[in-house]
Design a protein around this motif. Structure first.
Motif, PDB file in Angstrom:
ATOM      1  N   UNK A 289      62.453 106.321  23.060  1.00 52.75           N
ATOM      2  CA  UNK A 289      63.692 105.570  23.307  1.00 52.75           C
ATOM      3  C   UNK A 289      64.834 106.524  23.679  1.00 52.75           C
ATOM      4  N   UNK A 290      64.898 107.659  22.973  1.00 56.11           N
ATOM      5  CA  UNK A 290      65.929 108.656  23.308  1.00 56.11           C
ATOM      6  C   UNK A 290      65.740 109.189  24.718  1.00 56.11           C
ATOM      7  N   UNK A 291      64.469 109.482  25.080  1.00 55.56           N
ATOM      8  CA  UNK A 291      64.199 109.995  26.429  1.00 55.56           C
ATOM      9  C   UNK A 291      64.566 108.955  27.496  1.00 55.56           C
ATOM     10  N   UNK A 292      64.229 107.691  27.206  1.00 57.38           N
ATOM     11  CA  UNK A 292      64.566 106.620  28.145  1.00 57.38           C
ATOM     12  C   UNK A 292      66.082 106.485  28.289  1.00 57.38           C
ATOM     13  N   UNK A 293      66.805 106.603  27.161  1.00 56.97           N
ATOM     14  CA  UNK A 293      68.259 106.518  27.194  1.00 56.97           C
ATOM     15  C   UNK A 293      68.858 107.662  28.017  1.00 56.97           C
ATOM     16  N   UNK A 294      68.306 108.876  27.849  1.00 59.28           N
ATOM     17  CA  UNK A 294      68.777 110.028  28.629  1.00 59.28           C
ATOM     18  C   UNK A 294      68.555 109.792  30.114  1.00 59.28           C
TER      19      UNK A 294
ATOM     20  N   UNK B 299      68.274 106.908  31.657  1.00 52.88           N
ATOM     21  CA  UNK B 299      69.198 105.862  32.108  1.00 52.88           C
ATOM     22  C   UNK B 299      70.598 106.431  32.336  1.00 52.88           C
ATOM     23  N   UNK B 300      71.029 107.315  31.419  1.00 53.63           N
ATOM     24  CA  UNK B 300      72.348 107.941  31.577  1.00 53.63           C
ATOM     25  C   UNK B 300      72.404 108.820  32.822  1.00 53.63           C
ATOM     26  N   UNK B 301      71.301 109.547  33.105  1.00 53.68           N
ATOM     27  CA  UNK B 301      71.248 110.395  34.307  1.00 53.68           C
ATOM     28  C   UNK B 301      71.346 109.544  35.559  1.00 53.68           C
ATOM     29  N   UNK B 302      70.548 108.447  35.606  1.00 52.64           N
ATOM     30  CA  UNK B 302      70.597 107.558  36.764  1.00 52.64           C
ATOM     31  C   UNK B 302      71.974 106.902  36.916  1.00 52.64           C
ATOM     32  N   UNK B 303      72.587 106.550  35.785  1.00 49.76           N
ATOM     33  CA  UNK B 303      73.910 105.952  35.819  1.00 49.76           C
ATOM     34  C   UNK B 303      74.942 106.927  36.378  1.00 49.76           C
ATOM     35  N   UNK B 304      74.859 108.173  35.927  1.00 57.63           N
ATOM     36  CA  UNK B 304      75.782 109.199  36.438  1.00 57.63           C
ATOM     37  C   UNK B 304      75.576 109.434  37.936  1.00 57.63           C
ATOM     38  N   UNK B 305      74.307 109.483  38.352  1.00 59.31           N
ATOM     39  CA  UNK B 305      74.021 109.659  39.788  1.00 59.31           C
ATOM     40  C   UNK B 305      74.573 108.497  40.596  1.00 59.31           C
TER      41      UNK B 305
END
Length: 363
Positions: A10-15, A17-23
């Motif tokens: 879940x933590x990896x998935x959240x990371x 998602x945050x990377x894709x959101x920032x991109x």
């Protein structure tokens, strides 16, 4: 164990998602970032130009100073010679350049008509060719015309901006003078404000960049100036109209390796085609000789082998620079690549040496 694994994923998935959101946010902000960078460059343009001029003139000042002249006198001599030459060339050359630019603007519709007449004549002469050949030729002509129009439009816009910002231009000589005069003080200030543990490596890094980048920029500018002057005289001897504009354009575009000569040759050949086939052949032959001279005599003699870069890396940097910034991106692509290469090599050797020292200490 299972709960721990689910939590980790879940933590990896959240990371992710945050990377894709920032991109996604960065992609949405790219147009605004581009406008902001353009605005900053417009404000900083005179300072950047002054820094470049001071950087190019500094080795000459150092040579005079090493001959026994006081630094202030060395600065004044080089400063007066450089800006005196620029002002004299501007006073003598600007009226000719402006007159040819006006003449070109007036003759553009007629040149366009003659150009299309020659294209139609080519179609008539090759009417037996397959239709696909004509289609490819149409697409090629359309892309060439669009590219030339874009370049000419940017040049005209740049000239208009230049005349509108005359006050900004007048600031450049003053900025250059104070940069040259206070260069040692600026170096001392930067050295004092660099953390002590980084000072030695920072000095070494700046020296490496100066050797690689400085020799390339100075040599390339000298080659472009010589090529532009030879092109102007040669086109004038061939009785080509707008020889000054075309010669300057050939000199400027030669800054771009590999692609520059082709870009610079297009306007001259297109204008020659509108005059006569014989003129087009002579101009094409002259440009081929000109770039043979540049590639086999001028560049090896002036630039030499001071910067060893494989052609593949140069082409890759030009493609990336052209995609990101058009012609301007291609102009600065190789200097940026040289700087990044020096950075990477320096830190690679630095950390490799550091690891070797640590391993030796453990033995």
């Amino acid at each position: 164990m299972k709960k721990w694994s689910v939590g980790v994923w879940l933590k990896r998935l959240l990371v992710l998602l945050l990377i894709f959101l920032n991109c996604w946010i960065i992609l949405k902000l790219l147009p605004y970032i581009g406008h902001a960078i353009g605005y900053l460059l417009a404000i900083l343009a005179p300072f950047l130009i002054a820094v470049l001029i001071a950087y190019l003139l500094h080795p000459l000042i150092e040579k005079l100073h090493q001959q026994g002249l006081p630094r202030t006198l060395s600065i004044l001599i080089i400063y007066v010679l450089f800006f005196g030459t620029v002002i004299y060339a501007g006073v003598k050359g600007a009226p000719i350049f402006v007159e040819q630019l006006r003449s070109f603007a007036k003759q553009a519709p007629e040149l366009s008509r003659l150009y299309h007449h020659e294209v139609n004549h080519f179609y008539y002469a090759t009417s037996d060719f397959p239709e696909t050949v004509h289609d490819h030729f149409d697409r090629l002509l359309a892309s060439v015309e669009q590219g030339v129009n874009n370049i000419v439009r940017k040049i005209v816009e740049g000239i208009q901006k230049l005349f509108r910002s005359i006050f900004t231009i007048l600031l450049i000589p003053f900025i250059v003078f104070y940069l040259l005069k206070d260069l040692e003080a600026i170096k001392s200030w930067l050295y004092r404000h660099t953390p002590k543990k980084w000072r030695k490596e920072a000095v070494r890094l700046v020296h490496e960049i100066d050797i690689s980048l400085g020799s390339y920029i100075r040599g390339q500018l000298m080659v472009c100036f010589a090529l532009g002057a030879i092109a102007t005289v040669g086109l004038w001897l061939l009785h080509m109209p707008y020889s000054v504009i075309l010669g300057i354009f050939i000199g400027i575009t030669d800054i771009i390796p590999y692609f520059g000569p082709a870009i610079g040759a297009v306007p001259a050949i297109l204008i020659a085609v509108t005059l006569s086939v014989k003129k087009a052949i002579f101009v094409t032959a002259f440009i081929l000789v000109l770039h043979f001279l540049e590639g086999n005599i001028l560049s090896p003699l002036i630039v030499g082998k001071s910067v060893h870069i494989h052609p593949i890396f140069i082409m890759l940097s030009l493609v990336v620079g052209g995609d990101m910034g058009g012609v301007l991106g291609m102009l600065v692509a190789v200097p940026i690549f040289i700087t990044l290469r020096v950075f990477i090599r320096h830190f690679w050797h630095y950390y490799a040496k550091k690891i070797d020292n640590e391993e030796d200490s453990h033995l």
